[in-house]
Design an enzyme around this catalytic site. Structure first.
Site, PDB file in Angstrom:
ATOM      1  N   HIS A 268      95.940 -28.835 -33.738  1.00  0.00           N
ATOM      2  CA  HIS A 268      96.994 -27.981 -34.256  1.00  0.00           C
ATOM      3  C   HIS A 268      96.522 -26.534 -34.273  1.00  0.00           C
ATOM      4  O   HIS A 268      95.363 -26.262 -34.619  1.00  0.00           O
ATOM      5  CB  HIS A 268      97.381 -28.398 -35.682  1.00  0.00           C
ATOM      6  CG  HIS A 268      98.124 -29.690 -35.741  1.00  0.00           C
ATOM      7  ND1 HIS A 268      98.180 -30.474 -36.877  1.00  0.00           N
ATOM      8  CD2 HIS A 268      98.842 -30.360 -34.797  1.00  0.00           C
ATOM      9  CE1 HIS A 268      98.902 -31.543 -36.637  1.00  0.00           C
ATOM     10  NE2 HIS A 268      99.311 -31.497 -35.388  1.00  0.00           N
TER      11      HIS A 268
ATOM     12  N   TYR B  22     101.205 -33.656 -41.807  1.00  0.00           N
ATOM     13  CA  TYR B  22     100.590 -34.947 -41.540  1.00  0.00           C
ATOM     14  C   TYR B  22      99.751 -35.420 -42.729  1.00  0.00           C
ATOM     15  O   TYR B  22      99.803 -36.590 -43.104  1.00  0.00           O
ATOM     16  CB  TYR B  22      99.700 -34.860 -40.293  1.00  0.00           C
ATOM     17  CG  TYR B  22     100.455 -34.647 -39.024  1.00  0.00           C
ATOM     18  CD1 TYR B  22     100.743 -35.711 -38.193  1.00  0.00           C
ATOM     19  CD2 TYR B  22     100.883 -33.384 -38.655  1.00  0.00           C
ATOM     20  CE1 TYR B  22     101.449 -35.523 -37.012  1.00  0.00           C
ATOM     21  CE2 TYR B  22     101.586 -33.184 -37.480  1.00  0.00           C
ATOM     22  CZ  TYR B  22     101.859 -34.256 -36.664  1.00  0.00           C
ATOM     23  OH  TYR B  22     102.560 -34.063 -35.502  1.00  0.00           O
TER      24      TYR B  22
ATOM     25  N   ARG C 210      98.554 -38.293 -29.385  1.00  0.00           N
ATOM     26  CA  ARG C 210      99.988 -38.480 -29.190  1.00  0.00           C
ATOM     27  C   ARG C 210     100.218 -39.535 -28.124  1.00  0.00           C
ATOM     28  O   ARG C 210      99.337 -39.862 -27.329  1.00  0.00           O
ATOM     29  CB  ARG C 210     100.654 -37.167 -28.783  1.00  0.00           C
ATOM     30  CG  ARG C 210     100.487 -36.040 -29.790  1.00  0.00           C
ATOM     31  CD  ARG C 210     101.205 -34.788 -29.309  1.00  0.00           C
ATOM     32  NE  ARG C 210     101.078 -33.682 -30.240  1.00  0.00           N
ATOM     33  CZ  ARG C 210     100.135 -32.751 -30.189  1.00  0.00           C
ATOM     34  NH1 ARG C 210      99.241 -32.797 -29.212  1.00  0.00           N
ATOM     35  NH2 ARG C 210     100.071 -31.780 -31.074  1.00  0.00           N
TER      36      ARG C 210
ATOM     37  N   ARG D 229      99.125 -41.471 -35.992  1.00  0.00           N
ATOM     38  CA  ARG D 229      98.618 -40.087 -36.052  1.00  0.00           C
ATOM     39  C   ARG D 229      98.641 -39.585 -37.496  1.00  0.00           C
ATOM     40  O   ARG D 229      97.683 -38.956 -37.951  1.00  0.00           O
ATOM     41  CB  ARG D 229      99.468 -39.205 -35.141  1.00  0.00           C
ATOM     42  CG  ARG D 229      98.985 -37.766 -35.003  1.00  0.00           C
ATOM     43  CD  ARG D 229      99.773 -37.078 -33.897  1.00  0.00           C
ATOM     44  NE  ARG D 229      99.552 -35.647 -33.854  1.00  0.00           N
ATOM     45  CZ  ARG D 229      98.570 -35.057 -33.192  1.00  0.00           C
ATOM     46  NH1 ARG D 229      97.695 -35.802 -32.538  1.00  0.00           N
ATOM     47  NH2 ARG D 229      98.464 -33.742 -33.181  1.00  0.00           N
TER      48      ARG D 229
ATOM     49  N   HIS E 283     103.571 -42.083 -33.668  1.00  0.00           N
ATOM     50  CA  HIS E 283     103.174 -40.996 -34.564  1.00  0.00           C
ATOM     51  C   HIS E 283     102.764 -41.519 -35.929  1.00  0.00           C
ATOM     52  O   HIS E 283     102.105 -40.800 -36.701  1.00  0.00           O
ATOM     53  CB  HIS E 283     104.317 -39.988 -34.696  1.00  0.00           C
ATOM     54  CG  HIS E 283     103.969 -38.639 -34.143  1.00  0.00           C
ATOM     55  ND1 HIS E 283     103.514 -38.461 -32.848  1.00  0.00           N
ATOM     56  CD2 HIS E 283     103.985 -37.406 -34.690  1.00  0.00           C
ATOM     57  CE1 HIS E 283     103.285 -37.172 -32.634  1.00  0.00           C
ATOM     58  NE2 HIS E 283     103.552 -36.520 -33.738  1.00  0.00           N
TER      59      HIS E 283
ATOM     60  N   LYS F 154      99.616 -30.144 -25.935  1.00  0.00           N
ATOM     61  CA  LYS F 154     100.726 -29.227 -25.755  1.00  0.00           C
ATOM     62  C   LYS F 154     100.216 -27.890 -25.237  1.00  0.00           C
ATOM     63  O   LYS F 154      99.130 -27.437 -25.590  1.00  0.00           O
ATOM     64  CB  LYS F 154     101.458 -29.027 -27.088  1.00  0.00           C
ATOM     65  CG  LYS F 154     102.190 -30.269 -27.587  1.00  0.00           C
ATOM     66  CD  LYS F 154     102.955 -29.974 -28.856  1.00  0.00           C
ATOM     67  CE  LYS F 154     103.750 -31.178 -29.314  1.00  0.00           C
ATOM     68  NZ  LYS F 154     104.509 -30.900 -30.563  1.00  0.00           N
TER      69      LYS F 154
END
Length: 430
Positions: free
Chosen positions: A382, A391, A261, A359, A356, A285
């Site tokens: 994830h 994605y 990211r 990504r 993104h 995250k």
């Protein structure tokens, strides 16, 4: 007169008048920040225009404030023979000069913008998201901003909340929202806030279920990605002979090869890179730190950037700004690197222009290479393969290879209706 006996119009130049010393001191201060001579000249030109306008309108230094700057922005420029447009960058340069004067005590300091007070329970909720959920400051700030939009519609007393108040408030907010994305983000923030209130015993439980869900179709669209050759063109568009080219190549390599990211790249530090083990630590995250393998080309791009000339800035941040004020980059700078690379590579009609995009492209490339969704989810960090499916959902090239043509020449006949074995009664209405 010129050779054609026509009068020559003398160019009227800007004159700072009695404020020339302030302009000279400002030029020395700008030069000390590392700005190039061209940039210093541009900044001084905007400041000289502002000072010349003050002299022509008879405005003294003690009158300067936000209202005077607003008058300068709106004035019909006749300060010199060739009027210049006052755009946003011009205004920013003038504002910077005036704040420089205020910092030196030449003019009165600008009044600070007072923010509206935050409810104590809201401040506690924002602090708990940082402490318990590990959300990034930018995410916490966005949640607080979205909640501030809905509180005027539902009130600030949690004991009065009911499903009807929640639903009616969100519907009213949706009618007046400035963006179509705001109702969805506001509902998400309110849902988290109501759960916090229920946990604290300040509101009825399960009120978060009264928050309407925004209409959406999961996995209805194809993933936005670039073909592998287009990604290679993006990386190759960076000039390795220049300082900016080496930095941008390293940034694009991390985005394209590892699917990082923008915030992961901006916050990357030297201590996160293990050169002996060829791994890189990424804190994503929820403050979850994961070690990813460092490909050879990515490591070469990082070494080229770190070993070459770059701004002298204390700290161990990997990527720095190339223009003063020097310092660590942010997510916006990473997005700008991708946008400029798309333009340099000549990619027409890209599905998006943000970081993104790479990504998504990395996930799609891994899927085409035979990787499973579980493996892709591990690389992209994830927690659920449902997120990964956004994605890399389908291999379009493989589907195109196995798809069959529609038999257009053969007429389509409806199958015969099987008899029910019961005779229709005579004279019975249909």
């Amino acid at each position: 007169m010129n050779e054609n006996n026509t009068p020559v119009r003398r160019r009227r130049l800007l004159d700072a008048g009695p404020h020339q010393e302030l302009l000279d001191a400002y030029g020395q201060q700008l030069s000390g920040t590392g700005l190039s001579p061209v940039s210093v000249h541009i900044h001084l030109g905007s400041a000289r225009h502002f000072l010349a306008w003050l002299v022509q309108d008879g405005i003294t230094l003690d009158q300067i404030g936000p209202d005077i700057v607003a008058r300068f922005v709106a004035h019909a420029c006749r300060c010199h023979s060739s009027p210049r447009p006052v755009g946003q960058y011009y205004i920013n340069r003038v504002d910077r000069f005036v704040r420089h004067l205020a910092a030196g005590g030449v003019v009165a300091p600008f009044p600070s913008v007072e923010r509206e007070p935050v409810e104590p329970i809201v401040a506690e909720w924002l602090a708990s998201m940082a402490r318990q959920r590990g959300l990034a400051p930018v995410t916490i700030e966005r949640h607080g901003r979205m909640l501030a939009q809905i509180l005027p519609f539902i009130g600030t007393d949690p004991s009065r909340y009911s499903p009807r108040i929640i639903r009616d408030g969100l519907l009213e907010h949706a009618r007046t929202a400035r963006s179509v994305h705001y109702p969805k983000m506001t509902a998400s923030a309110l849902r988290l806030y109501l759960r916090h209130l229920a946990h604290r015993g300040l509101a009825s439980p399960d009120l978060d279920r009264a928050v309407p869900t925004a209409k959406s179709w999961r996995l209805a669209s194809l993933p936005r990605h670039l073909e592998p050759d287009a990604v290679e063109r993006l990386v190759a568009s960076c000039d390795p002979e220049t300082q900016g080219g080496r930095r941008d190549r390293a940034i694009l390599s991390l985005l394209a090869r590892l699917g990082l990211r923008a915030r992961d790249v901006a916050e990357l530090r030297l201590a996160d890179i293990d050169w002996h083990a060829a791994t890189i630590a990424v804190c994503g995250k929820g403050r979850r730190t994961v070690r990813l393998p460092l490909p050879q080309d990515v490591g070469d791009a990082l070494i080229a950037w770190l070993a070459g000339t770059r701004p002298a800035e204390p700290g161990d941040v990997v990527f720095l700004r190339l223009l003063p004020p020097f310092g660590p980059i942010n997510s916006g700078v990473v997005g700008g690197v991708v946008r400029r690379a798309i333009e340099r590579a000549g990619i027409e009609n890209p599905p998006s222009r943000g970081s993104h995009l790479l990504r998504h492209s990395a996930a799609t490339t891994m899927l085409r290479g035979g990787a499973t969704l579980d493996a892709i989810a591990t690389v992209l960090r994830h927690r659920s393969t449902e997120t990964t499916a956004h994605y890399a959902k389908v291999d379009v090239a493989m589907l195109g290879a196995v798809a069959q043509d529609w038999p257009a020449d053969e007429p389509v006949q409806a199958p015969p209706i099987a008899p029910l074995g019961i005779a229709w009664p005579e004279g019975a209405p249909c």
